[in-house]
Design a protein around this motif. Structure first.
Motif, short mmCIF file in Angstrom:
data_model
loop_
_atom_site.label_atom_id
_atom_site.label_comp_id
_atom_site.label_asym_id
_atom_site.label_seq_id
_atom_site.Cartn_x
_atom_site.Cartn_y
_atom_site.Cartn_z
N HIS A 15 2.92 38.39 81.05
CA HIS A 15 3.71 39.60 81.30
C HIS A 15 3.00 40.50 82.31
O HIS A 15 3.64 41.09 83.18
CB HIS A 15 3.95 40.35 79.99
N PRO B 236 9.00 36.44 81.98
CA PRO B 236 7.83 35.57 81.96
C PRO B 236 8.13 34.26 81.24
O PRO B 236 7.89 33.18 81.77
CB PRO B 236 6.77 36.39 81.22
N HIS B 237 8.66 34.37 80.05
CA HIS B 237 8.96 33.17 79.24
C HIS B 237 10.45 33.16 78.92
O HIS B 237 11.11 34.19 78.98
CB HIS B 237 8.16 33.23 77.93
N ASP C 43 12.23 36.37 76.88
CA ASP C 43 11.76 37.74 77.09
C ASP C 43 12.87 38.69 77.53
O ASP C 43 12.99 39.80 77.01
CB ASP C 43 10.61 37.79 78.11
ZN LIG Z 1 6.84 36.46 76.87
#
Ligand SMILES: [Zn+2]
Length: 267
Positions: A150, A7-8, A11
């Motif tokens: 997420h 997601p980011h 992660d």
């Molecule tokens: Zn994240």
């Protein structure tokens, strides 16, 4: 080829970076990390408590996405992985409705339910998966901690699993959310049938390389830990817990779909 959905930035390396390196170096597997919510924030920034809080905590100015993408690329290099970064999708703290209203204005909303006006879930369904014809495995967040980004990526992975039945879809434990007591068990409740744990044994070098890669996420380390040493200790303690206090491991959960139309985790 194995594709890891992140997601980011951070992660995947935080949750399963040692596995990424292990697969490449021990098994010769090509690993690609697709980082999704990493686009530049809008200008002007949404004036919300969460944007103010996180920008102050990251302390890297009003345009943190570019630096976070750079951190991500450097970390992927250490893990011997390729990284693809989506630059048009932003972190949920910057996303707005069609009318321009912030969808996730505070800490509670980013760990709440996916906003019905969030355009991202539908946009992802229309997004082609890179290297699809070469992929054997797809990795996605289990959804531990319930961060909306997420959840959205988890839901996309479940959708992809339905579309591509030959693709093995494994869910990684979202770290550091996963170290909270019962957090992994809580994440399991979303799934309708049981999940099978898949433990990845690791070499000392895999763990060392993961910890080295994580040092590149300078803007994030301060969000969770007081120092790099504390981060290293916490991560290894969690990996030891996963490995039954015997050795350091990373854990994945495999959803076994049956052949009926009713798919796991979908309503
Ligand atoms: Zn994240």
């Amino acid at each position: 080829m194995r594709l890891f959905l992140s997601p980011h930035p951070d992660d995947v390396p935080l949750s399963c970076g040692a596995t990424v390196y292990h697969l490449r170096e021990s098994q010769g597997e090509a690993c690609v990390i697709l980082t999704l919510m990493s686009g530049d924030p809008p200008d002007p920034l949404p004036d919300t408590p969460i944007v103010r809080e996180l920008h102050a905590r990251w302390a890297i100015g009003d345009h943190p996405a570019a630096l976070r993408r750079e951190e991500d690329e450097q970390a992927a290099l250490v893990l011997s992985a390729k990284t693809i970064i989506h630059t048009r999708v932003t972190d949920c703290i910057y996303r707005t409705s069609a009318k321009g209203e912030p969808l996730y204005p505070d800490g509670a909303s980013i760990f709440g339910t996916i906003h019905p006006d969030d355009p991202l879930p539908l946009a992802l369904i229309a997004t082609p998966l890179p290297y699809l014809d070469q992929l054997t495995h797809l990795y996605a967040p289990l959804g531990v901690g319930n961060h909306v980004d997420h959840q959205i990526v988890r839901d996309w992975a479940l959708q992809l699993a339905r579309q591509h039945p030959t693709l093995e879809v494994w869910f990684y434990e979202d770290y550091p959310y996963s170290e909270q007591e019962s957090a992994v068990e809580t994440a399991h409740k979303f799934y309708r049938t049981s999940l099978t744990p898949m433990l990845q044994p690791l070499r000392e070098m895999d763990v060392l390389i993961k910890l080295t890669a994580l040092q590149h996420y300078r803007s994030q380390i301060s969000s969770f830990w007081s120092s790099i040493e504390e981060m290293d200790q916490k991560i290894q303690a969690y990996m030891r817990r996963v490995g039954g206090q015997q050795q350091l491991m990373e854990r994945f959960w495999r959803v076994q779909f049956d052949n009926s139309k009713d798919r796991e985790g979908e309503s």
